[in-house]
Design an enzyme around this catalytic site. Structure first.
Site, PDB file in Angstrom:
ATOM      1  N   GLY A  37       0.801  -1.218   0.000  1.00  0.00           N
ATOM      2  CA  GLY A  37       0.000   0.000   0.000  1.00  0.00           C
ATOM      3  C   GLY A  37       0.833   1.267   0.000  1.00  0.00           C
ATOM      4  CB  SER A  38      -0.139   4.666   1.134  1.00  0.00           C
ATOM      5  OG  SER A  38      -1.426   4.587   0.579  1.00  0.00           O
ATOM      6  CB  ILE A  39       4.609   2.230   3.244  1.00  0.00           C
ATOM      7  CG1 ILE A  39       4.368   0.787   2.861  1.00  0.00           C
ATOM      8  CG2 ILE A  39       3.936   2.525   4.569  1.00  0.00           C
ATOM      9  CD1 ILE A  39       4.884  -0.205   3.899  1.00  0.00           C
TER      10      ILE A  39
END
Lengths: 129, 550
Positions: free
Chosen positions: B273-275
């Site tokens: 995801g967004s990491i």
């Protein structure tokens, strides 16, 4: 002449045989001692290994953490760090605070019952002595 | 007195000579033997064992970073039989079965009934009390041998890294296997302690415990199905802590095969995801296709055929790269990646080692799942962490390189004596930019990572909430929420990574399952707890502010 030589040689042989026997006997004794020593070293090493494992088991962080928590301890918070230069002031402040708190406690709750009890016990102990 | 001396005949003389030589020879032999016995060192006498003995191995100790014992050998008695010496087989079997009900009687009868054999194991690794009980049975043909047995005083705390050993004390998995293959073990008779120097881990038991405790608490607090986390030294790549829940007891290797027991840090690959936006921005900054202040119009969702890419909380205004990062805008990240181009993205991720398998001393690190077709859609989804599944270890090593000034780090679980300066992957400016963004994401009131802040430790980090793919697409309610952080952010020393698997919404998280509300506060608590153990001093100004506040 030849007879003398023979007798001397015979005596020498018997002497060396005894000497050899003696040496061999001593060697066996020493060997037995050495083996006993080695066995006891081995046993000691085994015991040390077990004790080290037990010590490490008792000092495992999981257990220490639970014990520390029961004592009311926790991880160091940022504000608990004090620079060496500020130590003096900090100690004085905390002593002052403790003193005022004690005075406050005494004035609010009256005499400290536990302390009185301890004193009583001390004096009792003194009497029996 | 003159007597005629008889002239010796030749025969008599010869006889005398022969006797003389023989006697002299014998004396000489005695003399030589005497000299030999007294001078020549005796070769050591060893009692040759009559029975062919199974080989056992003594292993080096394993210590943690601070020298605390993690694994060691202790001597335990093992019971064996000399079948030729057994008198009454039925009695032996009956009595043994009464002492050890878990033995297999049929098996026992087969191995002990074979009178041609001189050696057969009955039961290995007995407790001293059990050995005494067998001894008290007074059965002929049974005997004990001391054998080394591996014990793990730290228990399950390091289970996933340590691996396990088999009954001969030979490494069968994880770090134990690595020791066999690379450092060597000794074949021994009896239970002599190993002369091989101990193996020092990069793991700190205290930090490991701190991480394990925080993750366990998070597991119950957010009712997650699993959790994983690690703490890595950003300059050396040493793993200071690595925990995957549920834990694994190295003394129960059977458990390792059970479902959900895999090491989520290195054998599980996940879309994180967004990491991943950290990597996207770093790629664009390093390729100079963008700057931190460049504005992107993120008001419209992106569409690729039937796929639409939205933002969870649309900003409704154009955003700078800084804002894209702290608002965690998928559209913004997609635009930044498209601008840089698919080829650049692929090359960058490959350079960071994210597109290939790896291994640490604790075993292989799974190869990522890379999309077969890497087109524009994939470029956009990978920009915000979907479409490329990788392990937390891979990802953490890549981010560590972005934080430490731009040098490659190789993850390891063994202590490195010297900081190894790896090959340069990104410029120092890119690294500085990423550090600024991560810190901003925690200090900004709009930042998704603000709940990870800890007074004094200058934490920086990024959230990631990735939906887990299920039947027929992604599942809205099942997510992996992760937080990658580093501290102290002005000169990062340690990276932390925390992942919660399928956390549930609760009142505390305001009905949300996003990482900012679960993985971020867990990271905050973790850093407050481990920073003192890692000799990271809190910042003065913040410290004073905190003490004034108290």
């Amino acid at each position: 002449m030849l007879r003398l030589l023979s007798v001397a040689a015979m005596a020498l042989t018997i002497a060396s045989a005894f000497g050899l026997y003696q040496t061999k006997y001593d060697t066996r004794q020493l060997e037995a001692k050495l083996q006993a020593g080695e066995r006891s070293i081995e046993k000691m090493e085994g015991d040390i290994a077990v004790l080290r494992a037990e010590k490490a088991y008792l000092a495992r962080p999981e257990r220490i953490e639970a014990l520390a928590k029961r004592q009311g301890l926790g991880p160091i918070a940022g504000h608990q760090y004090v620079l060496p230069g500020e130590l003096q002031a900090k100690v004085q402040a905390s002593q002052h605070e403790a003193a005022s708190q004690k005075a406050e406690k005494a004035s609010v709750r009256g005499p400290d019952h536990i302390e009185a009890l301890l004193r009583q016990q001390d004096s009792l102990a003194g009497e029996t002595r | 007195m003159s007597r005629a001396v008889p002239v010796p005949s030749i025969g008599l003389y010869l006889r005398g000579l022969i006797v003389g030589v023989a006697v002299a020879g014998l004396f000489a032999a005695v003399g030589v033997q005497l000299v030999r016995l007294s001078l020549v060192a005796r070769t050591e006498i060893r009692v040759a064992s009559a029975e062919p003995i199974g080989r056992v191995f003594s292993r080096p100790d394993i210590l943690d970073r601070g020298g605390r014992l993690v694994a060691t050998d202790v001597a335990v008695p093992s019971l064996y039989a000399d079948p030729a010496m057994i008198i009454d087989l039925d009695e032996v079997i009956e009595k043994l079965m009464r002492t050890f009900p878990d033995l297999d009687a049929a098996e026992l009868r087969k191995s002990l009934g074979d009178h041609t054999r001189r050696f057969a194991w009955i039961k290995r690794g007995l407790a001293p009390r059990q050995a005494q009980r067998v001894h008290d049975l007074g059965l002929p043909g049974l005997a004990f041998r001391q054998e080394p047995k591996r014990v793990y005083p730290a228990g399950a705390l390091l289970g996933h890294l340590i691996g396990y050993v088999n009954v001969d004390n030979k490494g069968a998995g994880g770090l134990e296997r690595y020791i066999d293959d690379n450092l060597g073990i000794e074949s021994v008779l009896g239970a002599a302690p190993s002369r091989i120097p101990p193996v020092a881990l990069s793991i700190d038991l205290g930090v490991q415990q701190g991480l394990a405790a925080e993750l366990k608490e998070a597991l119950t607090r957010y009712q997650a199905s699993g959790a994983a986390g690690l703490v890595m030294d950003v300059t050396t790549g040493e793993l200071v802590a690595a925990v995957s829940l549920p834990e694994l007891d190295p003394e129960k290797p059977v458990e390792a095969q059970a479902d959900g027991r895999e090491n989520r840090l290195s054998t599980g690959v996940y879309e994180l995801g967004s990491i991943f936006k950290i990597l996207t921005v770093a790629m664009a900054l390093d390729g100079k296709t963008t700057t931190l202040d460049k504005i992107y119009d993120v008001r419209q969702p992106m569409t690729f055929g039937q796929h639409t890419i939205n933002d969870l909380h649309p900003a409704g205004r154009p955003l700078s790269v800084r804002d894209v990062f702290i608002h965690s805008s998928n559209v913004g990240a997609g635009m930044i990646a498209l601008e840089a181009g698919s080829a650049r993205q692929m090359g960058f991720l490959s350079r960071l080692g994210l597109l290939s398998g790896a291994r640490t001393e604790a075993g292989p690190v799974a190869a990522p799942i890379v999309p077969k077709r890497w087109g524009e859609l994939e470029t956009v989804t990978i920009a915000y962490g979907h479409g490329l599944a990788t392990t937390p270890v891979h990802f953490s090593a890549a981010v560590a390189a972005l934080l430490n000034g731009g040098s490659r780090v190789t993850p390891t679980v063994l202590a490195r004596r010297t900081g190894i300066v790896g090959e340069r992957l990104v410029s120092a400016e890119t690294s500085a930019g990423i550090r600024e963004l991560l810190r901003l994401n925690v200090t900004s009131p709009h930042g998704t990572g603000r709940r990870a802040d800890v007074a004094g430790y200058r934490v920086g980090g990024k959230t990631g909430t990735a939906e887990i793919p299920g039947k027929g697409g992604y599942q809205r309610k099942a997510v992996i929420s992760s937080f990658v952080a580093a501290f102290p952010m002005d000169a990062p020393r340690f990276l932390t990574f925390v992942s919660l698997f399928e956390p549930r919404a609760s009142e505390e998280t305001k009905g949300q399952i996003t990482a900012g509300l679960n993985a971020a506060p867990v990271t905050g608590r973790l850093i407050a707890r481990i920073a003192p153990l890692l000799d990271v001093l809190p910042e003065r100004a913040t410290q004073e502010a905190a003490s004034r506040a108290n």
